[in-house]
Design an enzyme around this catalytic site. Structure first.
Site, PDB file in Angstrom:
ATOM      1  N   ASP A   1      25.876 -15.662  -2.692  1.00 25.04           N
ATOM      2  CA  ASP A   1      25.162 -16.512  -1.733  1.00 25.04           C
ATOM      3  C   ASP A   1      25.833 -16.505  -0.360  1.00 25.04           C
ATOM      4  OD1 ASP A   1      23.600 -17.130  -3.878  1.00 25.04           O
ATOM      5  OD2 ASP A   1      23.933 -19.297  -3.792  1.00 25.04           O
TER       6      ASP A   1
ATOM      7  N   ASP B   1      15.892 -15.694 -10.009  1.00 26.36           N
ATOM      8  CA  ASP B   1      17.344 -15.870 -10.002  1.00 26.36           C
ATOM      9  C   ASP B   1      17.961 -15.466 -11.347  1.00 26.36           C
ATOM     10  OD1 ASP B   1      19.772 -16.568  -8.847  1.00 26.36           O
ATOM     11  OD2 ASP B   1      19.113 -18.554  -8.215  1.00 26.36           O
TER      12      ASP B   1
HETATM   13  C1  GLA Z   1      21.466 -19.232  -6.565  1.00 28.64           C
HETATM   14  C2  GLA Z   1      20.774 -18.344  -5.543  1.00 28.64           C
HETATM   15  C3  GLA Z   1      20.540 -19.157  -4.283  1.00 28.64           C
HETATM   16  C4  GLA Z   1      19.704 -20.373  -4.586  1.00 28.64           C
HETATM   17  C5  GLA Z   1      20.339 -21.200  -5.692  1.00 28.64           C
HETATM   18  C6  GLA Z   1      19.415 -22.301  -6.187  1.00 28.64           C
HETATM   19  O1  GLA Z   1      22.728 -19.598  -6.139  1.00 28.64           O
HETATM   20  O2  GLA Z   1      21.537 -17.208  -5.285  1.00 28.64           O
HETATM   21  O3  GLA Z   1      19.935 -18.367  -3.289  1.00 28.64           O
HETATM   22  O4  GLA Z   1      18.406 -19.964  -4.963  1.00 28.64           O
HETATM   23  O5  GLA Z   1      20.689 -20.391  -6.813  1.00 28.64           O
HETATM   24  O6  GLA Z   1      19.991 -23.035  -7.219  1.00 28.64           O
END
Ligand code: GLA
Length: 802
Positions: A217, A158
């Site tokens: 997301d 990430d």
């Molecule tokens: C980010 C990622 C998500 C998830 C969260 C976890 O937002 O894009 O897919 O992994 O972090 O905190």
């Protein structure tokens, strides 16, 4: 490789020229991993931080028992929040949370491997993960060794707390460092780049990882799904074996979308050759969810070894056609309808006597001569596998039944049009079309509903008049449209589509906020029209409290110009009074139309004080609110009040319980040891001149008060208050104490995703649950509490009942 391309080319449809050439750059990471898009599970979408060894093991078991492993799902992946907040002080290594993972990641991996599956985990190319656990920036070598030593097979990496200067070069550097650290371990580990599409990773990701997120997301709602498809589909040329576009994990089964929308999710992910990472709780997944996730035809399209992502053939007015060539020479063609009405979607087929169409969801086989086409329900997708057909004679023809109708109001004549198209080779005879009306409705044909014969590509277009009864209730109604016909001289068959009709009725008598009145239809520059908040972007509910020229409103309609909203009044209302203003962006012009005549208008610049418009609506059937801007503007209709019939007090009536005008209104901390404090503030208020400033502790505490006397909230059904929050990830909840025993009832948790944003928190009494045997009696409330964590500041005002 050449042999496969030749086979595909031989069968190429006229529409596919060029697509096969998009086999992409050479395998970049070139380690033989992810030659087809990864398939598996990740806990984040369904569980957030609530991950555990039990969950991962149970999911691995279900992969086997529910046939998911057989269907191709392999990776069981752990997302954020699996470690302790601190590295091991002696070794510097990441430490699995011993409460969540008593056997550690190594023990969990062993279990998953024993089932013939693979284990994935999550890390971050920054100092911390998004949820605040240790990140790997500067620790790449040690962390890669640690993960490899545990037996990890997949790393999602990430991008939070990335300390980046924001340049693409810095992104490439941070992700390449981990690529090299993983490679140096010698263990095959799929590397999933998760930088949310920020620096166009499709232009550099193939050299660095096996897949890269292309968007922010996903969330479990239709606007999110639609927007991600729109962003990801055009990136098809960048994908190929070993390097895939990742439009994020699946939401199928999480409850926020309809089955048709989830089938679109699965269909389009397969067509885009996207990773299929299940994001739902498999322990409670319904048969329908499992059926969608394990559809062999759709998975086969996703996993096709040619590895070409579907090319966008056309994309007009919300209707999209994708073409994915397959290794066996067939083509998968998706007909995707992102609009809110039944629509006919199609594209031309190449030369040939006929084409065989196999519906990937139903298995039905038909034949078409010059077009692959379907009447696709709103938000739906039809996927056909297409190949040449020498003898169409014995195969049922593709017959497409489309229909259109406008918004229906009671007892008015509404035009409806149906179109029956014969797309098959060979004529249809004795064609008859009918519309099934709901009870009490009438639908009559104004033009012929029969054709003696329909040649290939001929259509029967029929005009109808539909009329709903005077007493019809507002809502949506299904009107099936069915065509019956003879093909091949002796087979009688029928094809049906369902037209979904929206009925609007006039608002009842009374005076009410317009945000509580159902609109007949709307258009908006970005995302949905928002009620009682601004338009935050594409997802529903992502705005803030409407704030114009320093004035905060708890009621109103947030739009993004150009926007237009229509309400059906049926001549029963008399006036609209509303403030108008711009919360962010450029100046906007606001116009109130009464049956197409301008009834009031104003132009307001951003930062200006709101203006008040009053429109006379006497005898008006249709009210329309329109906002335009030369640039982009969040154009808000603030505190809009509609008066119908004989008027009365403004509905819904709210009763303020705490307004914090004279101080903190007695708000304190429930658990003295838990930390946090409250004070009065003038900086945020939605009623009066002050609100409450809460300094929240990281681990959270309850803020509120026990009441001096029982509070009777009979006749109300929900608690509301307005909040502004500075930190994302902040979590809140609400509690009341009831009865002589001061029984504690709590619920309605929320997670704040909008740092610096404001919102009205609304929780019905039904969201708050009491211990077994106790029911929440609104007439006997003894205390009101709000739970808050994160350690940031939160402002609250106007705690009220409605
Ligand atoms: C980010 C990622 C998500 C998830 C969260 C976890 O937002 O894009 O897919 O992994 O972090 O905190």
């Amino acid at each position: 490789m050449r042999r496969i391309l030749a086979a595909a080319a031989a069968a190429a449809l006229a529409l596919t020229c060029g697509a096969v050439a998009a086999a992409g750059p050479a395998l970049a990471v070139d380690d033989g991993l992810a030659l087809t898009p990864p398939m598996g599970f990740n806990d984040w979408n369904a569980f957030g931080c609530d991950v555990s060894e039990d969950l991962i093991k149970q999911t691995a078991d279900l992969f086997v028992s529910e046939g998911l492993k057989d269907a191709g799902y392999t990776y069981v992946n752990i997302d954020d929040c699996w470690s302790l907040k601190d590295r091991d002080p002696d070794t510097g290594r990441l430490v699995p949370d011993p409460v969540k993972f008593p056997s550690g990641i190594a023990g969990t991996a062993d279990y998953v491997h024993s089932k013939g599956l693979k284990l994935g985990i999550y890390g971050d190319a920054g100092t911390n993960t998004c949820a605040g656990y240790p990140g790997s920036l500067g620790h790449e070598t040690l962390d890669a060794q640690t993960l490899a030593g545990w037996g990890v097979d997949y790393l999602k990496y990430d991008n939070c707390y990335n300390q980046s200067d924001g340049t693409q070069a810095d992104y490439v550097r941070r992700y390449t460092t981990m690529r090299d650290a993983l490679a140096a371990t010698g263990r095959p580990i799929v590397f999933s780049i998760c930088e949310w599409g920020t620096t166009q990773p499709w232009t550099w990701g193939a050299d660095v990882g096996h897949l890269w997120r292309t968007t922010g997301d996903i969330s479990d709602n239709w606007p999110s799904l639609r927007s991600i498809i729109r962003q990801n589909a055009p990136l098809a040329p960048y994908a190929g074996p070993g390097h895939w576009n990742d439009p994020d994990m699946l939401e199928i089964g999480n409850g926020g979308m309809t089955p048709a929308e989830y089938r679109t999710h699965m269909s389009m992910w397969a067509m885009m050759a996207a990773p299929l990472i299940i994001g739902t709780d498999l322990r409670s997944a319904s048969a329908e969810t499992l059926a969608i996730l394990t559809n062999r035809e759709i998975i086969g399209i996703d996993q096709d070894r040619l590895g070409v992502a579907g090319r966008v053939v056309s994309d007009t007015d919300g209707l999209m056609v994708l073409d994915k060539p397959l290794a066996n020479g067939e083509h998968a063609i998706a007909l995707y309808n992102s609009t809110d009405v039944l629509a006919t979607v199609g594209t031309a087929l190449g030369k040939g006597r006929a084409w065989r169409l196999q519906d990937a969801w139903t298995g039905a086989v038909t034949q078409a001569r010059t077009r692959v086409e379907a009447a696709v329900p709103p938000h739906g997708t039809v996927v056909y596998k297409v190949r040449p057909l020498n003898d169409p004679g014995p195969v049922a023809p593709s017959v497409v039944v489309g229909a259109e109708i406008g918004t229906v109001t009671p007892a008015t004549a509404i035009p409806l049009t149906s179109t029956v198209a014969n797309r098959g080779a060979g004529s249809l005879t004795d064609v008859r079309v009918g519309v099934t009306a709901p009870s009490g409705w009438t639908v009559t044909a104004d033009t012929s509903s029969r054709a003696r014969s329909l040649a290939t590509d001929a259509t029967l277009v029929t005009s109808w008049t539909a009329r709903a009864p005077e007493a019809v209730t507002a809502g949506t109604y299904a009107l099936p449209v069915t065509a019956s016909y003879i093909w091949g001289n002796r087979h009688r068959s029928s094809t049906a589509s369902t037209l979904v009709v929206t009925v609007v009725t006039p608002p009842p008598g009374g005076t009410r906020y317009l945000s509580t009145v159902r609109a007949a239809d709307f258009s908006n520059a970005s995302g949905p029209i928002e009620l009682d908040q601004t338009n935050g972007g594409s997802a529903p509910g992502d705005g803030n409290l409407i704030t114009v020229g320093g004035h905060v409103y708890t009621r109103g309609i947030g739009t993004s110009a150009p926007s237009s909203i229509r309400y059906y009044l049926g001549g029963s209302c008399s006036s609209l009074t509303t403030d108008v203003g711009v919360s962010t962006g450029d100046a906007a012009s606001f116009t109130v139309y009464a049956d197409d005549a301008v009834a009031a208008s104003a132009t307001v610049a951003a930062g200006d004080a709101p203006q008040t418009l009053t429109a006379d609506l006497t005898g008006v059937n249709w009210l329309r609110l329109a906002a335009t801007s030369a640039g982009t503007a969040d154009a808000d209709w603030a505190a809009p009040i509609l008066t119908c019939g004989s008027g009365g007090p403004v509905q819904p009536v709210e009763r303020t319980l705490f307004s914090f005008e004279g101080g903190t209104d007695g708000f304190t901390i429930a658990n003295a040891g838990g930390g946090g404090s409250v004070e009065t503030t003038g900086a945020f208020h939605t009623d009066g001149d002050s609100g409450l400033l809460v300094h929240t502790p990281v681990n959270g505490n309850w803020f509120g008060r026990a009441l001096d006397a029982p509070l009777d909230l009979s006749g109300t059904s929900m608690l509301k208050f307005d909040m502004r929050v500075e930190t994302a990830g902040s979590v809140g909840e609400i509690a009341v104490q009831v009865g002589d025993a001061f029984t504690w009832c709590q619920g309605g948790q929320w997670t704040w995703s909008n740092p610096g944003g404001s919102k009205t928190i609304t929780r019905s009494f039904g969201d708050i649950s009491c211990p077994a045997g106790v029911t929440l009696d609104p007439s006997d409330i003894r205390a009101v509490w709000v739970y808050l964590n994160t350690g940031g500041d939160v402002s609250i005002d106007n705690v009220r009942a409605e």
